[in-house]
Design an enzyme around this catalytic site. Structure first.
Site, mmCIF file in Angstrom:
data_model
loop_
_atom_site.group_PDB
_atom_site.id
_atom_site.type_symbol
_atom_site.label_atom_id
_atom_site.label_comp_id
_atom_site.label_asym_id
_atom_site.label_seq_id
_atom_site.Cartn_x
_atom_site.Cartn_y
_atom_site.Cartn_z
ATOM 1 C CE1 TYR A 59 13.451 -25.145 7.139
ATOM 2 C CE2 TYR A 59 12.186 -23.536 5.901
ATOM 3 C CZ TYR A 59 13.288 -24.347 6.018
ATOM 4 O OH TYR A 59 14.230 -24.370 5.010
ATOM 5 C CG LEU A 211 22.424 -12.165 2.349
ATOM 6 C CD1 LEU A 211 21.563 -11.221 3.192
ATOM 7 C CD2 LEU A 211 23.352 -11.368 1.450
ATOM 8 N NE ARG A 213 23.212 -21.430 6.413
ATOM 9 C CZ ARG A 213 22.169 -22.185 6.089
ATOM 10 N NH1 ARG A 213 20.950 -21.739 6.252
ATOM 11 N NH2 ARG A 213 22.343 -23.395 5.587
ATOM 12 N N GLY A 214 24.108 -14.669 7.166
ATOM 13 C CA GLY A 214 24.290 -13.356 7.770
ATOM 14 C C GLY A 214 25.697 -12.827 7.668
ATOM 15 C CB SER A 217 23.933 -9.441 6.520
ATOM 16 O OG SER A 217 24.661 -9.263 7.743
#
Length: 337
Positions: A59, A211, A213-214, A217
């Site tokens: 990362y 979620l 990847r959004g 959300s």
């Protein structure tokens, strides 16, 4: 902020918060982030009782581990469970090499040495390959992990995105604490064969992408513009026709969330938590306001009627598009299980 309760990761794994914090987006793959806000978010999570922090050595090509080390300065190391993945190979331009994952016995020890230095610690709580390499037997990878565990450099061995057969082979070599895998209302593949296997073997499940990847959300729209370095520009679920279909599913969830007076994100996280006490949900909040919203799910208990209502609104396999582009899907042992 809601104080997070704890769950045990598998039969022999560590006790961790029922909601963990995934830190990838603080350094990589979701566009620009603010390091100061990221550190403040980690501090807020720890203060709310979150003990599980998930990262990987790739990362930000190590930047995320350095960020976590900065955030943990002055904190008691034993109060934090650090879960670290390794194996993915990067390129100087920030991309990923389209070659097999580096999970040989030599790589286990080499990559761990760098992670320990960057994190400023003498042990990692859970260490796991991010993916497996079909040219490297899982027995070799797990055998090397068991060696460094016995030497005290790691406390527990985890796996990520592997199928039932591989889980059994790995568990025959060493004790596996947990399997990290994508699991959400829109990604329910683990229910078919993987969850029954982890439960049979006493292995916990750490769910990422809760979620989606959004998408789940409650903050996404078709008008949202993504930066060139945001990997969702290449994700099938975010492509035009698929995105519209998937957001219609979110609209159905919005009605349920409204009745419960919670957000869609809280509903989605609570749904994952309701699938079993052996499951820990990772949330990828990069800001304190998003973290506060996510941790609000800890107080939400979904009854059987609500769970049935959610299943009717978003049945298994309802999502449009794979969760990764085709070249990445073929690397997932979990998709063949």
């Amino acid at each position: 902020m809601t104080l997070v309760q704890t769950r045990k990761l598998g039969r022999n794994g560590p006790e961790v918060s029922a909601i963990g914090l995934g830190t990838m987006g603080m350094s990589d793959l979701y566009g620009p982030a603010d390091d100061a806000e990221s550190v403040a978010t980690i501090h807020a999570a720890l203060d709310a009782g979150v003990t599980l922090l998930d990262t990987a050595d790739f990362y930000g090509s190590g930047a995320n581990e350095l960020l976590i080390a900065r955030a943990l300065q002055g904190r008691r190391r034993e109060q934090v469970v650090l879960s670290v993945k390794f194996g993915s190979r990067r390129t100087p331009d920030g991309g990923f090499q389209p070659v097999g994952y580096d999970v040989s016995a030599a790589a286990v020890k080499d990559r761990l040495a760098y992670s320990l230095r960057r994190l400023g610690t003498d042990y990692v709580d859970i260490y796991r390959p991010a993916r497996l390499n079909p040219d490297v037997p899982v027995e070799e990878t797990v055998g090397a992990l068991e060696e460094v565990r016995q030497a005290g450099y790691i406390r527990h061995i985890g796996l990520s995105e592997v199928g039932p057969d591989t889980l059994r082979r790995a568990a025959a070599v060493a004790t596996i604490s947990d399997l990290q895998i994508e699991y959400s209302m829109l990604s329910r593949g683990p229910e078919k064969a993987i969850l029954p296997t982890t439960r049979e073997l006493g292995i916990g499940l750490t769910a990422y992408g809760v979620l989606s990847r959004g998408l789940l959300s409650g903050h996404w729209s078709t008008a949202r513009t993504l930066g060139p370095n945001d990997f969702r520009t290449r994700s099938p679920r975010f492509q035009s026709g698929n995105l519209q279909h998937n957001l219609r599913l979110v609209d159905a969830l919005t009605a349920i969330a409204g009745r419960l007076e919670v957000s869609v994100a809280q509903l989605a996280i609570a749904w994952v938590a309701a699938q079993g006490d052996d499951i820990v949900a990772l949330v990828g909040a990069r800001r304190r306001d998003r973290l506060t919203e996510s941790l609000g799910a800890a107080a939400l208990e979904l009854d059987e009627d609500t769970l049935a209502e959610i299943d009717a609104a978003v049945p298994p396999d309802a999502a449009a598009g794979d969760r990764y582009p085709s070249p990445q899907m073929v690397t997932l042992d979990s998709e063949r299980g």
